[in-house]
Design an enzyme around this catalytic site. Structure first.
Site, PDB file in Angstrom:
ATOM      1  CB  SER A 213      33.096  43.758  52.499  1.00 57.49           C
ATOM      2  OG  SER A 213      31.968  44.318  51.849  1.00 57.49           O
ATOM      3  NE  ARG A 214      34.969  48.982  46.619  1.00 55.67           N
ATOM      4  CZ  ARG A 214      34.952  49.219  45.312  1.00 55.67           C
ATOM      5  NH1 ARG A 214      33.799  49.367  44.690  1.00 55.67           N
ATOM      6  NH2 ARG A 214      36.075  49.311  44.643  1.00 55.67           N
TER       7      ARG A 214
ATOM      8  CG  HIS B 106      38.572  40.365  39.281  1.00 56.78           C
ATOM      9  ND1 HIS B 106      38.422  39.278  38.432  1.00 56.78           N
ATOM     10  CD2 HIS B 106      37.556  40.272  40.180  1.00 56.78           C
ATOM     11  CE1 HIS B 106      37.371  38.578  38.807  1.00 56.78           C
ATOM     12  NE2 HIS B 106      36.837  39.158  39.852  1.00 56.78           N
TER      13      HIS B 106
ATOM     14  CE  LYS C 179      33.579  31.938  36.615  1.00 52.97           C
ATOM     15  NZ  LYS C 179      32.389  32.712  36.230  1.00 52.97           N
TER      16      LYS C 179
ATOM     17  CG  ASP D  91      29.454  35.451  35.609  1.00 51.23           C
ATOM     18  OD1 ASP D  91      28.731  34.603  36.121  1.00 51.23           O
ATOM     19  OD2 ASP D  91      30.246  36.150  36.269  1.00 51.23           O
TER      20      ASP D  91
END
Length: 317
Positions: free
Chosen positions: A35-36, A78, A96, A174
């Site tokens: 993660s950041r 992504h 997705k 989404d």
């Protein structure tokens, strides 16, 4: 492959959900979380039993103990994560839609194919056993119509990922990908698309609805919305039979098949099975068999969907 070691990129809700499925699947484990925010990575790693946590996606992808990376970042990130994973020779399961733009998706696919690295879009609907049985049932005859909707009311907040253009927000990417994806699975790619909708103040599509048309008169009616709650169900009508898929149609637990020459059939999902398990098993099977693409969710179909989504978004903007 005796044990499939996963790295999970991101710590949001879908990352936690799929991470838990991976951790519970025999022959698999979550080896690392990236993660950041290192603190969030450590917290999720502890929850999933992962031994490593990283404060960047680059570090995660470079971990030599990882075989596959599950990309669960916002859409616009992504490509960044998948590119790093592919460069490191890791198999990639990417949420997705495959990317936020057609250009990003095409680059991702090109890099994976050039490197001979497995890449698949995590369209879990295609791995749901009820959807798979529906797509394979010859009793439908010729499918003539698909109708599906996915909508819920989400209060407008420009910082929320679904309302933020820089994060790949909007209803189509989404939510709309599910009704469009059901039509793609059952009818193929359309010869034309007519879409209407409205934009949020941030410029992303707040809602969209329209018709996919095919040369022989077959059609799909699709809706998605961040402004209102829709039925979130689907119907599939063929010359021999129809299916009514109860909400949520993209992850159905129950559907009813009916027709003029049959008693209605109720099909229910085994609670122990779902699309998440199916997609991670597909990654395992592909790596075991030496495949770099999935026959269930082919990359060419992911690219075709990106083109369809881009066309729909252009018509609304």
């Amino acid at each position: 492959m005796n044990l499939l070691n996963w790295g999970i990129a991101a710590t949001g809700g879908i990352a936690r959900t799929v991470g838990a499925v991976i951790a519970a699947e025999p022959g698999m484990r979550v080896a690392a979380v990236g993660s950041r925010d290192l603190g969030r990575a450590k917290a999720m790693a502890a929850t999933l039993g992962a031994e490593s946590a990283y404060g960047s996606y680059a570090e995660l992808c470079a971990d030599p103990g990882i075989d596959a990376v599950y990309v669960a970042t916002p859409h616009a990130q992504h490509l960044e994560v998948a590119e790093a994973a592919i460069a490191a020779g890791k198999a990639v399961l990417c949420e997705k839609p495959l990317a936020a733009t057609m250009a990003d998706a095409e680059r991702m696919v090109r890099l994976a194919r050039e490197a001979g690295v497995f890449l698949m879009e995590a369209m879990w609907m295609r791995f749901n056993p009820l959807i798979q049985s529906l797509a394979a049932d010859p009793r439908f005859g010729e499918i003539r119509s698909v109708q599906a909707s996915f909508g819920f009311a989400l209060p407008y907040d420009p910082a929320h990922r679904l309302w933020a253009p820089e994060l790949g927000g909007g209803a189509l990417l989404d939510l709309g990908i599910y009704p469009l994806g059901l039509a793609q699975l059952l009818l193929g790619m359309p010869s034309g698309l007519t879409m209407t909708g409205s934009l949020a103040p941030s410029g992303v599509d707040a809602e969209a609805g329209g018709t996919l048309v095919y040369p022989d008169g077959r059609r799909a009616l699709v809706d998605c919305s961040l402004l209102a709650t829709y039925p979130n169900a689907a119907s599939v009508v063929g010359t021999g039979m129809r299916a009514d898929i109860e909400t949520p149609f993209w992850a159905p637990r129950r559907m009813v098949l009916s027709g003029p020459a049959m008693e209605p059939e109720v099909h229910e999902l085994d609670p122990a099975d779902n699309g998440y398990a199916g997609e991670i098993r597909e990654v395992r099977d592909a790596l075991t068999e030496g495949r770099t693409e999935s026959a269930i969710m082919p990359l060419d179909e992911s690219l075709a969907m990106m083109g369809l989504l881009a066309d729909a978004r252009r018509q609304i903007s």
